[in-house]
Design an enzyme around this catalytic site. Structure first.
Site, PDB file in Angstrom:
ATOM      1  N   CYS A 179      28.532  41.081  35.591  1.00  0.00           N
ATOM      2  CA  CYS A 179      30.209  40.580  36.278  1.00  0.00           C
ATOM      3  C   CYS A 179      30.431  41.763  37.134  1.00  0.00           C
ATOM      4  CB  CYS A 179      30.685  41.943  35.361  1.00  0.00           C
ATOM      5  SG  CYS A 179      31.195  41.253  33.290  1.00  0.00           S
TER       6      CYS A 179
ATOM      7  N   LYS B 119      40.837  37.340  37.340  1.00  0.00           N
ATOM      8  CA  LYS B 119      38.973  38.131  37.326  1.00  0.00           C
ATOM      9  C   LYS B 119      38.354  37.971  37.704  1.00  0.00           C
ATOM     10  CE  LYS B 119      36.910  39.350  34.209  1.00  0.00           C
ATOM     11  NZ  LYS B 119      35.651  39.129  32.795  1.00  0.00           N
TER      12      LYS B 119
END
Length: 388
Positions: free
Chosen positions: A257, A204
């Site tokens: 993010c 991720k």
């Protein structure tokens, strides 16, 4: 039953998809008003496509929301998807995650499965999360299962992502991985079991690093094209093919993010004294964050073409949420650009279709309709438009 801890933009779509698969879900969230809305069949995230129907169908039925962890004590699976922020030095702030894990630990029973979906630095699940669970529950790994499966959604498209986008899962030990994989297969069609939780965490984080580095490259190429009097977008159109994908330039990178994840790896490398191993990641961060200075200079030059004193030229920054159709301003570079121009004493305003004039005012900025501006910076088209 499955408990989802954190019913935000990632947790609520996941809870809804699980409910839609026929499983009973108890969602835990500190926001009591949000819980009331969900239980009444009202979607608290209206910008999320397909979520309205799922909340209307399952809210208060297969999906029960509560602010109390004790209400989830009969669940056998706990999926944690709460926020993780960084401090002013870009170090992860684990307080919210730790609080959630320790709260779950108090109702954890032998044989239960805990899965973390919050994006974290590699090794977090096998070290910190495991320690918090063991300390608070009195159980040891082996008496409970522990795994990691990063959320891979995109706000606005979360339901379709959950139903079709590849998702990975890995256990802290082999048995945890197997148990978690068998559970997730019931509601995630495109699921892949990887070696361990550490690998799943890394997958991720490096996705975000890839985007950040390639946006930085696009920003550098865009500036060079400007100097050479080349239409960057024409060049990009014909440069891109199956072996090359130049990203779009921007004012930088915003949101929770992409501008955050590279720091997870940078900090790990720095603690190990491996400074040279993250030079590209650090440089990309610098390039993207400094883009507001580049655009500020371009906007000032455009203002000088207007037949007015510089301090009277009305500048409109169009779009200050960090992404189109997402009402979030976290790390918004257009917001940072507007504030930078204001600090320089320029007559700057903003316009955003997702925000009201009152909401803009609370940010310390002024609202304007684009047609009233002398100079407009269109964040989506990345063009400065001079009006005479």
């Amino acid at each position: 039953m499955i408990s989802i801890v954190g019913l935000g933009k990632a947790g609520l779509p996941l809870a809804s998809v699980i409910a839609d698969s026929g499983l009973k879900v108890i969602g835990v969230d500190v926001d009591e008003r949000k819980c009331e809305m969900i239980n009444s069949g009202v979607n608290p995230i209206p910008e999320e496509r397909e979520l309205d129907d799922l909340i209307r169908k399952y809210g208060g039925n297969n999906l029960i929301a509560t602010p109390n962890y004790e209400d989830a004590k009969d669940c056998r699976v706990y999926i944690i998807i709460v926020p993780l922020f960084v401090d002013e030095n870009y170090n992860p702030d684990f307080r919210i995650l730790e609080s959630a894990i320790r709260s779950i630990s108090k109702i954890l029973n032998k044989g239960d499965l805990v899965v973390v979906e919050t994006t974290v630095p590699p090794m977090t699940t096998e070290t910190l999360v495991r320690r918090w669970l063991e300390e608070e529950s009195g159980l040891r790994l082996g008496e409970f299962y522990l795994a990691y499966s990063p959320e891979r959604i995109m706000t606005g498209y979360s339901i379709s992502r959950l139903k079709g986008f590849p998702k990975v899962i890995g256990g802290v030990d082999e048995e945890s991985g197997r148990v978690a994989y068998e559970l997730y297969k019931k509601f995630i069609p495109n699921l892949h079991l990887v070696s361990n939780a550490r690998t799943a965490e890394f997958i991720k984080v490096i996705e975000g690093c890839y985007r950040d580095v390639n946006i930085a490259l696009a920003n550098e190429l865009f500036k060079l094209a400007e100097e050479l009097n080349i239409d960057f977008y024409e060049a990009r159109k014909f440069a891109n093919h199956q072996y090359c994908h130049i990203h779009e330039p921007s004012t930088g990178v915003g949101g929770h993010c992409i501008p955050i994840y590279p720091w997870f790896l940078i900090k790990i490398a720095e603690r190990k004294g491996r400074f040279n191993d993250v030079r590209l990641l650090k440089t990309a961060r610098e390039i993207n964050d400094e883009m507001i200075n580049y655009w500020a200079d371009k906007i000032i030059l455009a203002c000088m073409k207007v037949d007015k004193p510089l301090s009277e030229v009305k500048i409109c920054i169009k779009g200050i949420t960090f992404r189109k159709d997402v009402k979030e301003i976290y790390h918004s570079r257009n917001l940072a650009l507007a504030k930078l121009l204001a600090e320089k004493g320029l007559n700057v305003y903003v316009h955003d279709g997702l925000l009201t004039p009152e909401e803009v005012d609370k940010l310390g900025l002024r609202w304007i309709e684009p047609k009233e501006a002398d100079v407009m910076f269109d964040s989506f088209k990345l063009k400065v438009i001079t009006k005479k």
